[in-house]
Design an enzyme around this catalytic site. Structure first.
Site, PDB file in Angstrom:
ATOM      1  N   ASN A  58       0.861  -1.184   0.000  1.00  0.00           N
ATOM      2  CA  ASN A  58       0.000   0.000   0.000  1.00  0.00           C
ATOM      3  C   ASN A  58       0.903   1.241   0.000  1.00  0.00           C
ATOM      4  O   ASN A  58       1.481   1.577   1.016  1.00  0.00           O
ATOM      5  CB  ASN A  58      -0.904  -0.018   1.233  1.00  0.00           C
ATOM      6  CG  ASN A  58      -1.750   1.234   1.355  1.00  0.00           C
ATOM      7  OD1 ASN A  58      -1.819   2.040   0.427  1.00  0.00           O
ATOM      8  ND2 ASN A  58      -2.402   1.403   2.505  1.00  0.00           N
ATOM      9  N   LYS A  96       0.095   4.248  -0.255  1.00  0.00           N
ATOM     10  CA  LYS A  96      -0.527   5.449   0.333  1.00  0.00           C
ATOM     11  C   LYS A  96      -0.301   6.649  -0.609  1.00  0.00           C
ATOM     12  O   LYS A  96      -0.376   6.459  -1.828  1.00  0.00           O
ATOM     13  CB  LYS A  96       0.001   5.666   1.744  1.00  0.00           C
ATOM     14  CG  LYS A  96      -0.178   4.400   2.608  1.00  0.00           C
ATOM     15  CD  LYS A  96       0.121   4.572   4.055  1.00  0.00           C
ATOM     16  CE  LYS A  96      -0.072   3.249   4.770  1.00  0.00           C
ATOM     17  NZ  LYS A  96       0.129   3.336   6.198  1.00  0.00           N
ATOM     18  N   HIS A 141      -9.415   1.399   5.325  1.00  0.00           N
ATOM     19  CA  HIS A 141      -8.103   1.568   5.958  1.00  0.00           C
ATOM     20  C   HIS A 141      -8.240   2.539   7.135  1.00  0.00           C
ATOM     21  O   HIS A 141      -9.013   3.499   7.073  1.00  0.00           O
ATOM     22  CB  HIS A 141      -7.102   2.107   4.932  1.00  0.00           C
ATOM     23  CG  HIS A 141      -5.694   2.038   5.426  1.00  0.00           C
ATOM     24  ND1 HIS A 141      -5.175   2.959   6.308  1.00  0.00           N
ATOM     25  CD2 HIS A 141      -4.708   1.126   5.201  1.00  0.00           C
ATOM     26  CE1 HIS A 141      -3.924   2.632   6.596  1.00  0.00           C
ATOM     27  NE2 HIS A 141      -3.616   1.506   5.931  1.00  0.00           N
ATOM     28  N   GLU A 156      -6.481   4.890   8.124  1.00  0.00           N
ATOM     29  CA  GLU A 156      -6.209   6.302   7.836  1.00  0.00           C
ATOM     30  C   GLU A 156      -7.442   6.975   7.233  1.00  0.00           C
ATOM     31  O   GLU A 156      -7.646   8.174   7.401  1.00  0.00           O
ATOM     32  CB  GLU A 156      -4.979   6.423   6.915  1.00  0.00           C
ATOM     33  CG  GLU A 156      -3.700   6.146   7.698  1.00  0.00           C
ATOM     34  CD  GLU A 156      -2.561   5.557   6.885  1.00  0.00           C
ATOM     35  OE1 GLU A 156      -2.617   5.568   5.648  1.00  0.00           O
ATOM     36  OE2 GLU A 156      -1.598   5.081   7.527  1.00  0.00           O
ATOM     37  N   GLU A 168      -4.914  -4.778  10.816  1.00  0.00           N
ATOM     38  CA  GLU A 168      -3.886  -3.741  10.961  1.00  0.00           C
ATOM     39  C   GLU A 168      -4.157  -2.960  12.253  1.00  0.00           C
ATOM     40  O   GLU A 168      -4.969  -2.013  12.246  1.00  0.00           O
ATOM     41  CB  GLU A 168      -3.943  -2.758   9.787  1.00  0.00           C
ATOM     42  CG  GLU A 168      -3.570  -3.355   8.462  1.00  0.00           C
ATOM     43  CD  GLU A 168      -3.013  -2.291   7.507  1.00  0.00           C
ATOM     44  OE1 GLU A 168      -1.921  -2.505   6.983  1.00  0.00           O
ATOM     45  OE2 GLU A 168      -3.670  -1.252   7.310  1.00  0.00           O
ATOM     46  N   GLY A 226       3.082   2.384  10.864  1.00  0.00           N
ATOM     47  CA  GLY A 226       4.075   3.447  10.689  1.00  0.00           C
ATOM     48  C   GLY A 226       4.828   3.828  11.952  1.00  0.00           C
ATOM     49  O   GLY A 226       5.484   4.864  11.999  1.00  0.00           O
ATOM     50  N   SER A 270       3.877  -1.965  10.408  1.00  0.00           N
ATOM     51  CA  SER A 270       5.333  -1.988  10.583  1.00  0.00           C
ATOM     52  C   SER A 270       5.971  -3.329  10.203  1.00  0.00           C
ATOM     53  O   SER A 270       6.930  -3.769  10.835  1.00  0.00           O
ATOM     54  CB  SER A 270       5.706  -1.602  12.024  1.00  0.00           C
ATOM     55  OG  SER A 270       5.321  -0.266  12.278  1.00  0.00           O
TER      56      SER A 270
HETATM   57  P1  13P Z   1       3.356   0.472   7.648  1.00  0.00           P
HETATM   58  O1  13P Z   1       3.839  -0.835   7.071  1.00  0.00           O
HETATM   59  O2  13P Z   1       4.082   1.668   7.152  1.00  0.00           O
HETATM   60  O3  13P Z   1       3.260   0.399   9.155  1.00  0.00           O
HETATM   61  O4  13P Z   1       1.837   0.678   7.126  1.00  0.00           O
HETATM   62  C1  13P Z   1       0.932  -0.356   7.247  1.00  0.00           C
HETATM   63  C2  13P Z   1      -0.289   0.016   6.497  1.00  0.00           C
HETATM   64  O5  13P Z   1      -1.020   0.906   6.883  1.00  0.00           O
HETATM   65  C3  13P Z   1      -0.556  -0.704   5.240  1.00  0.00           C
HETATM   66  O6  13P Z   1      -1.863  -0.479   4.797  1.00  0.00           O
END
Ligand code: 13P
Length: 257
Positions: free
Chosen positions: A13, A15, A101, A103, A171, A177, A217
């Site tokens: 992903n 983003k 997601h 976010e 997740e 992150g 992560s």
């Molecule tokens: P990270 O791997 O950067 O922690 O992000 C995970 C994520 O949100 C994937 O959709």
């Protein structure tokens, strides 16, 4: 009869990255070599910003590297400024759609909107990747109820055949992150819990067909252990998916070859 283990799935992903189409193309050129090496033992999916999608899918015509979008709006066309639909994503080469997601949930996406998006993707040929996960991990275990509620609200009323094609990505928000990862034992427990919830909502055979990914992560150092001991079918990778060599090591960690 024992069910066959699904092919591992690793999804990158991206983003809102990278900042230019030229950089995105460079990354796909590196990743298509990777996909050639690991497919069909592993399904490798890249989910770039959708504005790059058509250019990037053209760089990988073999279909070995698959593509997705990070969000869709239910319905096929209409007065929805800034949104894209399932049919648009599909016509530009997407085969996967990330839904719910954290976010997006954090910027106001509701369970009702997520359920509507899930329905529109599930009714299409595209594969939904439904994200669930708690914001905090409290000692009393309330995070299980959070995940159950997210699953129930998104999936209730869907058909068994649609669910079987669905991917659930666990997740935990606190792991995204941050460099903090769930332990393999916690991931395994959550995987079993998700199976239990899906069995309650549908039935055992349907629940067992659903692929469950872990995200939060994931990197080249923790991927092997999370895959072997976490009992998941692969990963949803954020930051590390933007570094082709590291992403390649994560893909290698789920491959039997
Ligand atoms: P990270 O791997 O950067 O922690 O992000 C995970 C994520 O949100 C994937 O959709």
């Amino acid at each position: 009869m024992a069910s066959k283990k699904p092919i591992p799935l690793v999804v990158g992903n991206w983003k809102m990255n990278p900042s230019t189409l030229a950089e995105a193309k460079r990354l796909v050129v590196q990743l298509r070599t990777l996909a050639r090496k690991f497919t069909p033992d592993v399904s490798v999916v890249v989910v770039p910003p959708s504005i790059y999608l058509s250019d990037l899918t053209r760089l990988s015509p073999s279909g070995r590297l698959q593509f997705g979008v990070q969000n869709v709006w239910p319905g096929s066309t209409g007065a929805q400024t800034g949104e894209i639909s399932v049919s648009m994503a599909s016509s530009c080469g997407a085969t996967y759609v990330i839904i719910g997601h954290s976010e997006r949930r954090a910027s106001g996406e509701t369970d009702e909107q997520i359920a509507a998006k899930y329905q529109s993707v599930a009714a299409s040929k595209l594969t939904p990747i439904l994200c669930v996960g708690e914001a905090t991990r409290d000692p009393s275990g309330d995070y299980y109820a959070v995940v159950e509620t997210q699953l129930t609200r998104a999936l209730a009323g869907s058909k068994k055949a649609q669910l079987k094609r669905t991917v659930i990505a666990y997740e935990p928000v606190w792991a995204i992150g941050t460099g903090q990862t769930s332990t393999p034992a916690d991931v395994e427990e959550m995987r079993l819990f998700i199976d239990k919830c899906l069995t309650k909502l549908f039935d055992r055979a349907t629940a067992r067909a659903v692929r469950v990914l872990y995200g939060g992560s994931v990197n080249q150092k923790n991927a092997t252990e999370l895959f072997i001991h976490g009992g998941v079918d692969g990963f949803l990778v954020g930051g590390a998916s933007l570094r082709s060599a590291e992403f390649a090591r994560i893909v290698a960690s789920v491959s039997s070859t």
